[in-house]
Design a protein around this motif. Structure first.
Motif, PDB file in Angstrom:
ATOM      1  N   UNK A  49      85.811  24.106  52.206  1.00 54.54           N
ATOM      2  CA  UNK A  49      84.787  24.119  53.258  1.00 54.54           C
ATOM      3  C   UNK A  49      84.086  25.472  53.269  1.00 54.54           C
ATOM      4  N   UNK A  50      83.622  25.893  52.098  1.00 53.51           N
ATOM      5  CA  UNK A  50      83.089  27.247  51.951  1.00 53.51           C
ATOM      6  C   UNK A  50      81.790  27.448  52.739  1.00 53.51           C
ATOM      7  N   UNK A  51      80.960  26.422  52.863  1.00 54.25           N
ATOM      8  CA  UNK A  51      79.673  26.577  53.545  1.00 54.25           C
ATOM      9  C   UNK A  51      79.873  26.965  55.003  1.00 54.25           C
ATOM     10  N   UNK A  52      80.756  26.260  55.705  1.00 56.41           N
ATOM     11  CA  UNK A  52      81.029  26.607  57.103  1.00 56.41           C
ATOM     12  C   UNK A  52      81.735  27.954  57.207  1.00 56.41           C
ATOM     13  N   UNK A  53      82.649  28.215  56.287  1.00 63.11           N
ATOM     14  CA  UNK A  53      83.364  29.496  56.292  1.00 63.11           C
ATOM     15  C   UNK A  53      82.389  30.649  56.078  1.00 63.11           C
ATOM     16  N   UNK A  54      81.409  30.459  55.207  1.00 59.86           N
ATOM     17  CA  UNK A  54      80.402  31.493  54.963  1.00 59.86           C
ATOM     18  C   UNK A  54      79.616  31.797  56.234  1.00 59.86           C
ATOM     19  N   UNK A  55      79.218  30.745  56.949  1.00 62.60           N
ATOM     20  CA  UNK A  55      78.465  30.950  58.192  1.00 62.60           C
ATOM     21  C   UNK A  55      79.311  31.670  59.238  1.00 62.60           C
ATOM     22  N   UNK A  56      80.568  31.245  59.394  1.00 59.72           N
ATOM     23  CA  UNK A  56      81.457  31.899  60.361  1.00 59.72           C
ATOM     24  C   UNK A  56      81.697  33.360  59.980  1.00 59.72           C
ATOM     25  N   UNK A  57      81.889  33.603  58.680  1.00 59.35           N
ATOM     26  CA  UNK A  57      82.124  34.973  58.214  1.00 59.35           C
ATOM     27  C   UNK A  57      80.901  35.844  58.470  1.00 59.35           C
ATOM     28  N   UNK A  58      79.705  35.273  58.352  1.00 60.22           N
ATOM     29  CA  UNK A  58      78.490  36.056  58.601  1.00 60.22           C
ATOM     30  C   UNK A  58      78.455  36.572  60.034  1.00 60.22           C
ATOM     31  N   UNK A  59      78.722  35.706  61.000  1.00 63.70           N
ATOM     32  CA  UNK A  59      78.650  36.152  62.398  1.00 63.70           C
ATOM     33  C   UNK A  59      79.765  37.141  62.721  1.00 63.70           C
ATOM     34  N   UNK A  60      80.938  36.942  62.138  1.00 65.15           N
ATOM     35  CA  UNK A  60      82.008  37.940  62.303  1.00 65.15           C
ATOM     36  C   UNK A  60      81.587  39.265  61.689  1.00 65.15           C
ATOM     37  N   UNK A  61      80.990  39.202  60.506  1.00 66.23           N
ATOM     38  CA  UNK A  61      80.531  40.408  59.812  1.00 66.23           C
ATOM     39  C   UNK A  61      79.481  41.144  60.640  1.00 66.23           C
ATOM     40  N   UNK A  62      78.497  40.426  61.156  1.00 72.02           N
ATOM     41  CA  UNK A  62      77.426  41.054  61.945  1.00 72.02           C
ATOM     42  C   UNK A  62      77.979  41.714  63.194  1.00 72.02           C
ATOM     43  N   UNK A  63      78.906  41.035  63.853  1.00 70.70           N
ATOM     44  CA  UNK A  63      79.488  41.598  65.075  1.00 70.70           C
ATOM     45  C   UNK A  63      80.321  42.837  64.745  1.00 70.70           C
ATOM     46  N   UNK A  64      81.100  42.745  63.679  1.00 73.53           N
ATOM     47  CA  UNK A  64      81.957  43.867  63.311  1.00 73.53           C
ATOM     48  C   UNK A  64      81.136  45.084  62.891  1.00 73.53           C
ATOM     49  N   UNK A  65      80.043  44.855  62.181  1.00 68.31           N
ATOM     50  CA  UNK A  65      79.239  45.976  61.692  1.00 68.31           C
ATOM     51  C   UNK A  65      78.637  46.793  62.828  1.00 68.31           C
ATOM     52  N   UNK A  66      78.386  46.162  63.956  1.00 66.38           N
ATOM     53  CA  UNK A  66      77.873  46.937  65.094  1.00 66.38           C
ATOM     54  C   UNK A  66      78.902  47.942  65.587  1.00 66.38           C
ATOM     55  N   UNK A  67      80.188  47.658  65.334  1.00 67.98           N
ATOM     56  CA  UNK A  67      81.254  48.572  65.749  1.00 67.98           C
ATOM     57  C   UNK A  67      81.516  49.677  64.735  1.00 67.98           C
ATOM     58  N   UNK A  68      81.423  49.351  63.459  1.00 69.84           N
ATOM     59  CA  UNK A  68      81.945  50.263  62.430  1.00 69.84           C
ATOM     60  C   UNK A  68      80.873  50.847  61.515  1.00 69.84           C
ATOM     61  N   UNK A  69      79.585  50.557  61.750  1.00 69.02           N
ATOM     62  CA  UNK A  69      78.569  51.021  60.812  1.00 69.02           C
ATOM     63  C   UNK A  69      78.513  52.541  60.732  1.00 69.02           C
ATOM     64  N   UNK A  70      78.786  53.237  61.843  1.00 69.26           N
ATOM     65  CA  UNK A  70      78.782  54.703  61.798  1.00 69.26           C
ATOM     66  C   UNK A  70      79.918  55.220  60.922  1.00 69.26           C
TER      67      UNK A  70
END
Length: 541
Positions: free
Chosen positions: A223-244
């Motif tokens: 189920x890679x397509x759904x996993x990719x979408x879920x991973x994207x939103x997790x990635x975007x949220x996480x990057x706001x915390x750790x980008x610095x």
């Protein structure tokens, strides 16, 4: 236990620490819901058994109790199918868990609906990202499209796409999950969609995206397509915390190096001195900590398990410092027995593959317990930190700059030492070396061997380094041991060159055979290092 050496105290506590102790919080600050969840999972006494960690975690997710979720997830997620919901909850996203008794009408149903909506939204965002050909076309017409914001971004997107695709193919190499081309494509899409949406791309993004994708997909590509979408939103949220932190500017890197070196000195003074003595004080922070431990060298599944704890920690990625210190203490025997810089560096960099992740986390929990429950300013401060220790524990600015620089290039210089040391050994023992090696008196052969010695360091390229490493290390060891053993050094270097010249590229399967350096009968032997170069070598931190 407070009379023990700190490293021994950590070892002792790691074997006796109860799972019900929420070490991630100070003793007086543990939330009531966290205590109750741990008692429910593991039992509140020897007579009262718990319902089990996984069942308690599932119940906490259904109840949407953030304190209970964090308390239980800090000890890991034993059910791989539950992890996607857990990580979404820990990152503040809809978990998609139907609460008990919802009947399809409550908050759980809304969560599942929002997860589905986010998947559709990701696919829409992804469709707006210019493809490789479109990006190149817009790059060529950049001056004509400057009035349009998206087109202006696209004009510089071709090189970014190339960089992301190259990085995605290199991450977690050798992992079965990453061997699938569609997985590499999904990682690239996640980071490029985020970069297009936020106008920012940071090195290390692909490693983080791969970890998130592996967790969301449960290690399967079904189920890679759904996993990719879920991973994207997790990635975007996480990057706001750790980008610095990922940006790794000079000031941030300096603080990270100082913090980790001081922590290591507090728990293992001899190890801290060893790294500082060899000019490697910055290496644990520079080589193991970047990209939230995804570049440290852990196996993908082990890194995901570590992230269960990192994401659940109330102070988030501060726990990574404790984990690196625990890692160094677990291999302290090998580190302290190292005879030279190359051995020390290699032991450090290979340590993530050598330790058991469960044992590593137990030791890191112990360090966390001491830091957050017995840290400076508490009634029972441990490890003891006097003012003089604090002063000695830090690196002054001059030494810090040198340490960071050395950590970034030390491994490259290790291979370079083959050239300097090997050439000197070859020059000093030239006649004896060739006689002992049976190379004869032919000038062409002698000059060829000398060229091979001076070329040994050149084998340390991305394509040849892994294959040539054992052979070159033999050359380093033999050449360093004594100039009188120059024959051994010459032979090892010759074998190192042959290994690189006639090998096969493991990634492509293509032959990497190349021609030997051309020489002439009249060519002179390579000159030994100059006196000035020797002085520079001695002064190198």
């Amino acid at each position: 236990k407070y009379s023990l050496a700190p490293s021994s105290a950590v070892q002792w506590l790691s074997g006796t620490l109860d799972d019900r102790v929420a070490v991630q919080w100070p003793r007086e600050a543990v939330p009531a819901a966290a205590r109750e969840a741990l008692d429910r999972a593991f039992g509140d006494s020897e007579a009262v058994a718990g319902i089990g960690h996984t069942e308690a975690l599932r119940a906490a997710l259904e109840a949407r109790d953030s304190d209970a979720i964090r308390a239980l997830a800090f000890r890991g997620c034993q059910d791989q199918a539950l992890r996607p919901k857990l990580w979404r909850a820990l990152l503040g996203l809809p978990a998609g868990v139907e609460a008990a008794g919802d009947g399809g009408k409550g908050k759980g149903s809304q969560d599942e609906e929002e997860v589905a909506q986010r998947r559709v939204a990701y696919r829409e965002l992804k469709s707006r990202v210019p493809g490789a050909e479109a990006a190149k076309a817009m790059e060529g017409a950049g001056e004509k499209t400057a009035d349009n914001g998206d087109d202006e971004k696209a004009s510089t997107f071709a090189s970014l796409r190339t960089e992301a695709e190259t990085e995605a193919k290199a991450v977690w190499r050798g992992e079965a999950f990453m061997e699938h081309p569609e997985v590499s494509a999904a990682v690239t899409s996640i980071v490029l969609t985020h970069a297009w949406r936020c106008s920012q791309y940071l090195r290390g993004s692909c490693e983080i995206a791969a970890v998130l994708l592996f967790a969301m997909a449960c290690g399967d590509i079904a189920a890679l397509a759904d996993a990719e979408a879920d991973a994207f939103w997790c990635f975007s949220h996480l990057m706001t915390e750790v980008q610095d932190d990922l940006a790794a500017d000079a000031g941030n890197l300096e603080r990270k190096v100082q913090r980790m070196h001081s922590l290591l000195r507090a728990y293992d003074h001899p190890l801290a001195d060893l790294f500082e003595e060899h000019g490697l004080a910055a290496m644990p922070a520079v080589r193991l900590a970047p990209a939230l431990l995804t570049r440290a060298g852990f196996r993908l599944a082990d890194c995901v398990r570590i992230w269960d704890t990192l994401l659940a920690d109330p102070r988030r990625f501060e726990f990574s410092d404790y984990l690196i210190v625990a890692l160094l203490m677990l291999v302290r025997g090998e580190l302290l027995e190292g005879e030279n810089i190359s051995g020390l560096a290699e032991t450090l960099l290979s340590s993530p593959q050598q330790v058991d992740v469960k044992e590593l986390l137990r030791s890191a929990y112990a360090v966390c317990a001491f830091e957050r429950r017995c840290g400076p300013g508490t009634k029972t401060s441990f490890p003891p930190r006097s003012r003089s220790d604090a002063t000695e524990g830090g690196l002054d600015r001059r030494n810090l700059d040198a340490a960071v620089s050395v950590a970034g290039s030390r491994l490259s210089s290790i291979w370079g030492k083959v050239v300097a040391v090997g050439t000197e050994a070859w020059t000093v023992g030239r006649s004896a070396a060739f006689d002992k090696a049976g190379l004869g008196d032919d000038a062409n052969i002698k000059d060829l061997a000398g060229s091979l010695l001076t070329s040994a360091g050149g084998l340390a390229t991305t394509q040849y380094v892994e294959r040539a490493r054992p052979h070159v290390e033999k050359a380093v060891a033999s050449a360093t041991s004594a100039a009188g053993s120059a024959a051994t050094a010459a032979t090892a270097a010759f074998e190192a060159y042959q290994a690189g010249a006639t090998g096969t590229d493991a990634a492509t399967g293509e032959s990497t055979e190349k021609e030997a350096p051309s020489t002439t009968a009249g060519a002179s032997a390579p000159a030994p290092p100059s006196a000035a170069a020797a002085e520079d070598e001695e002064e190198e931190p």
